[in-house]
Structure formats: C-alpha cells, structure tokens
Design a protein around this motif. Structure first.
Motif, short mmCIF file in Angstrom:
data_model
loop_
_atom_site.label_atom_id
_atom_site.label_comp_id
_atom_site.label_asym_id
_atom_site.label_seq_id
_atom_site.Cartn_x
_atom_site.Cartn_y
_atom_site.Cartn_z
N ASN A 14 0.83 -1.21 0.00
CA ASN A 14 0.00 0.00 0.00
C ASN A 14 0.86 1.26 0.00
OD1 ASN A 14 -2.35 -1.51 0.02
ND2 ASN A 14 -2.56 -1.46 2.25
N LEU A 63 2.86 9.73 -9.96
CA LEU A 63 2.08 9.93 -11.19
C LEU A 63 1.34 11.27 -11.16
CD1 LEU A 63 0.63 6.34 -11.74
CD2 LEU A 63 2.48 7.45 -12.99
N LYS A 64 0.85 11.66 -9.99
CA LYS A 64 0.20 12.96 -9.88
C LYS A 64 1.19 14.09 -10.16
CE LYS A 64 -3.39 11.64 -6.56
NZ LYS A 64 -3.91 11.83 -5.18
N LEU A 92 2.18 1.67 -3.48
CA LEU A 92 1.13 2.15 -4.38
C LEU A 92 0.85 3.64 -4.15
CD1 LEU A 92 -1.37 -0.86 -4.33
CD2 LEU A 92 0.12 -0.15 -6.21
N ARG A 93 0.83 4.07 -2.88
CA ARG A 93 0.62 5.49 -2.60
C ARG A 93 1.77 6.33 -3.15
NH1 ARG A 93 -1.50 3.56 2.43
NH2 ARG A 93 0.55 3.80 3.40
N LEU A 101 3.68 5.56 -5.68
CA LEU A 101 3.56 5.57 -7.14
C LEU A 101 2.45 6.53 -7.57
CD1 LEU A 101 4.37 4.44 -9.88
CD2 LEU A 101 2.80 2.54 -9.49
N ALA A 102 1.32 6.50 -6.84
CA ALA A 102 0.22 7.40 -7.18
C ALA A 102 0.65 8.87 -7.03
CB ALA A 102 -0.99 7.11 -6.30
N ASP A 103 1.37 9.17 -5.97
CA ASP A 103 1.86 10.55 -5.79
C ASP A 103 2.82 10.94 -6.90
OD1 ASP A 103 0.37 10.70 -3.49
OD2 ASP A 103 2.05 10.21 -2.15
N ASP A 124 1.85 14.18 -13.83
CA ASP A 124 0.70 14.76 -14.54
C ASP A 124 0.68 16.28 -14.38
OD1 ASP A 124 -1.89 14.35 -15.97
OD2 ASP A 124 -2.67 15.28 -14.15
#
Length: 201
Positions: free
Chosen positions: A92, A102-103, A95-96, A98-100, A106
């Motif tokens: 988790n 990607l944000k 994943l967090r 990686l999500a940060d 972006d």
C-alpha cells in the motif's frame, strides 16, 4: 269514681339476628370463601404450569448451550498473519508513492511545458540565430534546443539571456554540439541529457 290502671307490662322484642338470617349469613360467607379458594387454586395451578414451562425452556436452553460449547473452538491466531499484514502495508505504501509520483508527473505535463515555452517566447533569439527544433520531455525536466546561427558568438549571448528567465533559472545543459553545415551556417544542439538523441529531421 273510676280507677285507671296506668301500669302495663312491657313486652321485650327479641333482639339480634334470627336463626334463619344467621344461616343465610353463614352460607354466604362459606360461598365467598369457596369462590376465593377456587380462584387461589386456579392461580396456583396456572403458576405451576408456567413454572413447569419455564423449567422446560431453561432445560432446552441449557442443552443448546451445551451443544454450542461442545462445538466451540477457540480461534487461534495464524502466525503468518503479521507477516502478511506487513507485506500488504508495504504494498500500500508503494502504491501510494507511485500514485503521488504519477500525480506529480501529470502536474508537470500540464503546467511545466507552458512555463518553458513562455520563457522561450520572452527571450527571442537575436537576429542571426534561429531555433529549428524544441524538444521537451518528462514534464520539462528534459529539454533539447536545436538551431542555426550565422555567428557562433550569438549562441553564448542567447544562452545568457535564457538564464535570466525564471523558467530557465538554474538549468544546465549536459550536451553541446556545434558544426558547420553545407550552407556555411553553424548548426548547434543543446540538450539536458548527455546521451545522443535521435535525429528526427
């Protein structure tokens, strides 16, 4: 002369209840006591039945409880569970992260290019120097400029002008190529990466 006898014997009237009234009163009391006794007996009978039913239900409940106790098995903690939980928490966190990331990418893609392009537009090349290719990647972190110049001294002046822009402040180029083409113009290439980039022209 006439004599008048004023003395008369008084007849006492019989006081108290008569025997018939006594019998009726006793019979009434006996009837009331009989009815009250019958009512008390009925209540005792009903209470006894309720007590028997309650005892039966209690016995059935105890029997069910004994069955549940017999089938009950105390749960045991799986020794693998803490390790699995730690692995899930690590996944988790990854994943967090990686999500940060990607944000962030972006956001860089949506805003990074516009600032650099505005900086290039504000610092127009001097006369005698042309940009023929602009390449931006990784949200503007990677940049390559390619162009032509008639005088090689114009290129340092142009780079100095770009350095004064806030969009290019602190930016360094890892690669610099300069060669003369067939038209006797100097062809230059500046890149933030030191690796050789493919020529798309």
């Amino acid at each position: 002369m006439q004599n008048i006898n004023l003395y008369q014997r008084e007849r006492r009237s019989g006081g108290g209840p008569r025997p018939r009234q006594m019998q009726l009163g006793v019979a009434l009391v006996i009837a009331v006591l009989a009815i009250h006794g019958a009512w008390q007996g009925w209540e005792l009978h009903t209470a006894g039945q309720a007590a028997v039913l309650a005892e039966q239900q209690a016995g059935q409940a105890e029997a069910r409880l004994d069955v549940v106790k017999a089938d009950f098995r105390e749960p045991m903690l799986d020794p693998r569970l803490p390790l699995q939980l730690a692995e899930r928490e690590a996944e988790n966190r990854e994943l967090r992260r990686l999500a940060d990331h990607l944000k962030t990418l972006d956001a860089q893609r949506s805003t990074g290019f516009s600032e650099l392009l505005q900086g290039l537009a504000d610092r127009h090349p001097p006369q005698g120097l042309w940009l023929t290719r602009i390449r931006l990647q990784a949200g503007g972190d990677e940049m390559a400029l390619q162009g032509l110049t008639q005088d090689q001294e114009l290129l340092p002046l142009y780079l100095q002008s770009l350095g004064q822009s806030s969009a290019f402040s602190g930016r360094e180029f890892a690669r610099f190529d300069l060669q003369r083409d067939d038209s006797d113009l100097l062809q230059f290439r500046l890149s933030s990466q030191a690796v050789t980039e493919p020529d798309d022209e």
